[in-house]
Design a protein around this motif. Structure first.
Motif, PDB file in Angstrom:
ATOM      1  N   PHE A  59       0.830  -1.203   0.000  1.00 18.88           N
ATOM      2  CA  PHE A  59       0.000   0.000   0.000  1.00 18.88           C
ATOM      3  C   PHE A  59       0.868   1.258   0.000  1.00 18.88           C
ATOM      4  CE2 PHE A  59      -1.733   3.392   2.703  1.00 18.88           C
ATOM      5  CZ  PHE A  59      -2.778   3.814   1.895  1.00 18.88           C
ATOM      6  N   ALA A  60       1.918   1.264   0.817  1.00 16.14           N
ATOM      7  CA  ALA A  60       2.803   2.425   0.878  1.00 16.14           C
ATOM      8  C   ALA A  60       3.472   2.669  -0.469  1.00 16.14           C
ATOM      9  CB  ALA A  60       3.849   2.221   1.974  1.00 16.14           C
ATOM     10  N   ASP A  61       3.950   1.604  -1.105  1.00 16.02           N
ATOM     11  CA  ASP A  61       4.581   1.752  -2.419  1.00 16.02           C
ATOM     12  C   ASP A  61       3.591   2.318  -3.434  1.00 16.02           C
ATOM     13  OD1 ASP A  61       7.075   0.891  -1.649  1.00 16.02           O
ATOM     14  OD2 ASP A  61       6.751  -1.194  -2.238  1.00 16.02           O
ATOM     15  N   LYS A  62       2.328   1.891  -3.328  1.00 11.77           N
ATOM     16  CA  LYS A  62       1.305   2.355  -4.274  1.00 11.77           C
ATOM     17  C   LYS A  62       1.058   3.856  -4.119  1.00 11.77           C
ATOM     18  CE  LYS A  62      -3.376   1.324  -5.897  1.00 11.77           C
ATOM     19  NZ  LYS A  62      -4.573   0.457  -5.703  1.00 11.77           N
ATOM     20  N   VAL A  63       1.015   4.336  -2.875  1.00 10.43           N
ATOM     21  CA  VAL A  63       0.795   5.762  -2.638  1.00 10.43           C
ATOM     22  C   VAL A  63       1.919   6.598  -3.247  1.00 10.43           C
ATOM     23  CG1 VAL A  63       0.670   7.552  -0.854  1.00 10.43           C
ATOM     24  CG2 VAL A  63      -0.579   5.407  -0.553  1.00 10.43           C
ATOM     25  N   PHE A  64       3.143   6.059  -3.224  1.00 14.92           N
ATOM     26  CA  PHE A  64       4.307   6.815  -3.689  1.00 14.92           C
ATOM     27  C   PHE A  64       4.617   6.602  -5.172  1.00 14.92           C
ATOM     28  CE2 PHE A  64       4.923   7.278   0.802  1.00 14.92           C
ATOM     29  CZ  PHE A  64       5.628   8.464   0.955  1.00 14.92           C
ATOM     30  N   VAL A  65       3.800   5.850  -5.885  1.00 13.34           N
ATOM     31  CA  VAL A  65       4.038   5.668  -7.322  1.00 13.34           C
ATOM     32  C   VAL A  65       3.961   7.026  -8.021  1.00 13.34           C
ATOM     33  CG1 VAL A  65       3.075   4.720  -9.458  1.00 13.34           C
ATOM     34  CG2 VAL A  65       3.230   3.287  -7.424  1.00 13.34           C
ATOM     35  N   PRO A  66       4.980   7.427  -8.770  1.00 17.02           N
ATOM     36  CA  PRO A  66       4.948   8.722  -9.456  1.00 17.02           C
ATOM     37  C   PRO A  66       3.817   8.802 -10.474  1.00 17.02           C
ATOM     38  CG  PRO A  66       7.191   7.866  -9.356  1.00 17.02           C
ATOM     39  CD  PRO A  66       6.290   6.751  -8.917  1.00 17.02           C
ATOM     40  N   ARG A 273      12.848   0.145  -7.115  1.00 20.73           N
ATOM     41  CA  ARG A 273      12.868  -0.223  -5.699  1.00 20.73           C
ATOM     42  C   ARG A 273      14.296  -0.219  -5.158  1.00 20.73           C
ATOM     43  NH1 ARG A 273      10.733  -5.595  -4.294  1.00 20.73           N
ATOM     44  NH2 ARG A 273      10.577  -4.648  -2.217  1.00 20.73           N
ATOM     45  N   SER A 274      14.439   0.305  -3.946  1.00 20.16           N
ATOM     46  CA  SER A 274      15.728   0.316  -3.266  1.00 20.16           C
ATOM     47  C   SER A 274      15.568  -0.297  -1.888  1.00 20.16           C
ATOM     48  CB  SER A 274      16.272   1.745  -3.156  1.00 20.16           C
ATOM     49  OG  SER A 274      16.518   2.288  -4.444  1.00 20.16           O
ATOM     50  N   LEU A 275      16.668  -0.740  -1.334  1.00 19.86           N
ATOM     51  CA  LEU A 275      16.665  -1.499  -0.082  1.00 19.86           C
ATOM     52  C   LEU A 275      16.070  -0.688   1.076  1.00 19.86           C
ATOM     53  CD1 LEU A 275      17.650  -4.188   1.213  1.00 19.86           C
ATOM     54  CD2 LEU A 275      19.766  -2.986   1.794  1.00 19.86           C
ATOM     55  N   GLY A 276      15.012  -1.225   1.690  1.00 18.15           N
ATOM     56  CA  GLY A 276      14.426  -0.637   2.887  1.00 18.15           C
ATOM     57  C   GLY A 276      13.523   0.558   2.662  1.00 18.15           C
ATOM     58  N   ILE A 277      13.377   1.012   1.417  1.00 19.13           N
ATOM     59  CA  ILE A 277      12.604   2.220   1.145  1.00 19.13           C
ATOM     60  C   ILE A 277      11.114   2.012   1.424  1.00 19.13           C
ATOM     61  CG2 ILE A 277      11.896   3.847  -0.649  1.00 19.13           C
ATOM     62  CD1 ILE A 277      14.742   4.230   0.395  1.00 19.13           C
ATOM     63  N   ASP A 278      10.589   0.818   1.164  1.00 21.77           N
ATOM     64  CA  ASP A 278       9.164   0.584   1.393  1.00 21.77           C
ATOM     65  C   ASP A 278       8.800   0.736   2.869  1.00 21.77           C
ATOM     66  OD1 ASP A 278      10.575  -1.681   2.095  1.00 21.77           O
ATOM     67  OD2 ASP A 278       9.350  -3.088   0.953  1.00 21.77           O
ATOM     68  N   ALA A 279       9.678   0.306   3.768  1.00 20.83           N
ATOM     69  CA  ALA A 279       9.413   0.465   5.205  1.00 20.83           C
ATOM     70  C   ALA A 279       9.443   1.935   5.611  1.00 20.83           C
ATOM     71  CB  ALA A 279      10.426  -0.334   6.017  1.00 20.83           C
ATOM     72  N   VAL A 280      10.335   2.719   5.003  1.00 17.19           N
ATOM     73  CA  VAL A 280      10.373   4.153   5.275  1.00 17.19           C
ATOM     74  C   VAL A 280       9.085   4.809   4.791  1.00 17.19           C
ATOM     75  CG1 VAL A 280      11.594   6.318   4.830  1.00 17.19           C
ATOM     76  CG2 VAL A 280      12.887   4.206   5.169  1.00 17.19           C
ATOM     77  N   ARG A 281       8.631   4.424   3.618  1.00 17.37           N
ATOM     78  CA  ARG A 281       7.381   4.973   3.091  1.00 17.37           C
ATOM     79  C   ARG A 281       6.211   4.677   4.023  1.00 17.37           C
ATOM     80  NH1 ARG A 281       8.176   2.982  -3.226  1.00 17.37           N
ATOM     81  NH2 ARG A 281       9.366   4.825  -3.942  1.00 17.37           N
ATOM     82  N   TRP A 282       6.157   3.444   4.539  1.00 15.26           N
ATOM     83  CA  TRP A 282       5.068   3.100   5.449  1.00 15.26           C
ATOM     84  C   TRP A 282       5.146   3.930   6.723  1.00 15.26           C
ATOM     85  CZ3 TRP A 282       0.431   1.425   5.883  1.00 15.26           C
ATOM     86  CH2 TRP A 282      -0.083   1.068   7.136  1.00 15.26           C
ATOM     87  N   SER A 283       6.333   4.171   7.223  1.00 12.68           N
ATOM     88  CA  SER A 283       6.486   4.967   8.434  1.00 12.68           C
ATOM     89  C   SER A 283       6.051   6.414   8.194  1.00 12.68           C
ATOM     90  CB  SER A 283       7.941   4.918   8.907  1.00 12.68           C
ATOM     91  OG  SER A 283       8.069   5.441  10.205  1.00 12.68           O
ATOM     92  N   ILE A 284       6.301   6.941   7.006  1.00  5.35           N
ATOM     93  CA  ILE A 284       5.848   8.290   6.658  1.00  5.35           C
ATOM     94  C   ILE A 284       4.330   8.361   6.686  1.00  5.35           C
ATOM     95  CG2 ILE A 284       5.698   9.968   4.766  1.00  5.35           C
ATOM     96  CD1 ILE A 284       8.517   9.051   3.927  1.00  5.35           C
ATOM     97  N   LEU A 285       3.684   7.384   6.055  1.00  6.43           N
ATOM     98  CA  LEU A 285       2.222   7.366   6.042  1.00  6.43           C
ATOM     99  C   LEU A 285       1.658   7.180   7.443  1.00  6.43           C
ATOM    100  CD1 LEU A 285       1.474   5.244   2.827  1.00  6.43           C
ATOM    101  CD2 LEU A 285       1.675   7.726   3.072  1.00  6.43           C
TER     102      LEU A 285
END
Length: 313
Positions: A59-66, A273-285
């Motif tokens: 879900f976090a990755d989807k929100v951040f899709v350009p 995709r880069s290492l650990g970025i999806d977890a950072v995105r989820w924490s932002i949301l």
């Protein structure tokens, strides 16, 4: 009583086959794991919060899709008094030393080259705001603030303006402090953490460039990560915990959120995709109060709440 004759030779073969099969199915403690297979539990340290599920990461990755409307450069400001005061979107701010790789990390988070990167530290000279998750005619779901770096290549007056923003910005939900995993917490980082606690600014720690900590050479990283390297990382995170979240008697204010994330903008694990970025995105949301639920066909955003060291947004 009738007995069934047993062939000792056959029984021996069966026993040997069973032993070999059992040994082959036992995981090799020295076997490497590919970067794409590492989970937030492998890379990060959660003690007051829960690790995000695969569904939450997706879900976090989807929100951040350009898209055409995200990410968008919203504004730049050199002084707190010149920042737009009428905006209502939740904001999170990214801070770090001038050589920590903050601009590269933000580009990886946004999935697009929005921040100017340079081999020379200290190139970010203003507060820059980027809107994420916007739609045509709609406001952004969350705003990311790229703050000027502090340290050797920074200017002293920037620190004062940054603190004015962090203390006075009603839309601020969390400050993310980037720490170089190879250098650890420097004196200037510790001072920023003290100011966060003293002013009760909700904050969280992210270790950047974790690929360089897990493997000294790029060739080693391409073949995967050893269990020993992951164990060394977890020992590092456990050692940092008392610094970022000191006990009540040792701190003059609330400590950092009870999770430490690690990531690398340079370690690519797949297309975009880069290492650990999806977890950072989820924490932002999570900081913005966006949990993926829907209300009236729109993403639900929880009202702002004061974070404590044990709070889960």
């Amino acid at each position: 009583m009738n007995t069934i004759p047993v062939c000792r030779r056959s029984a021996s073969r069966v026993s040997s086959y069973t032993t070999i099969r059992a040994l082959s199915s036992t995981p090799n403690p020295n076997s490497k794991r590919e970067l794409k297979d590492l989970t937030p539990t492998d890379l990060c340290y959660y003690w007051d919060t829960k690790p995000p599920s695969p569904e939450q990461l997706a879900f976090a990755d989807k929100v951040f899709v350009p898209s055409r409307h995200s990410p968008l450069k919203l504004w730049s400001a050199a002084k707190f008094r010149t920042t737009p005061m009428e905006s209502l979107e939740p904001e999170v701010a990214f801070l770090g030393r001038s050589n920590v790789g903050k601009s590269s990390l933000l580009n990886a988070i946004m999935g697009q080259e929005m921040c100017w990167t340079s081999s020379k530290p200290g190139r970010t000279r203003e507060m820059n705001a980027f809107g994420i998750g916007g739609t045509k005619g709609g406001e952004s779901k969350v705003v990311l603030l790229d703050m000027p770096g502090y340290g050797k290549a920074s200017r002293a007056e920037w620190g004062a303006e940054i603190m004015k923003y962090l203390q006075g910005r009603k839309q601020l939900r969390r400050a993310f402090l980037l720490i170089d995993s190879m250098h650890g917490i420097k004196q200037t980082d510790a001072e920023i953490l003290r100011l966060f606690r003293h002013n009760a600014i909700p904050h969280q720690i992210i270790l950047s460039k974790v690929d360089k900590f897990l493997a000294r050479k790029v060739k080693q990283m391409k073949t995967g990560v050893t269990p020993a390297s992951l164990e060394r990382l977890h020992l590092l995170l456990q050692g940092i915990k008392p610094i970022v979240q000191p006990g009540p008697g040792a701190s003059e204010g609330p400590g950092a959120l009870g999770e430490i994330l690690t990531c690398s903008a340079e370690a690519h694990i797949g297309p975009g995709r880069s290492l650990g970025i999806d977890a950072v995105r989820w924490s932002i949301l999570s900081a913005a109060g966006i949990d993926g639920s829907l209300e009236g066909g729109r993403l639900a955003v929880k009202p702002p709440a004061a974070e404590t060291s044990a709070a889960i947004i």
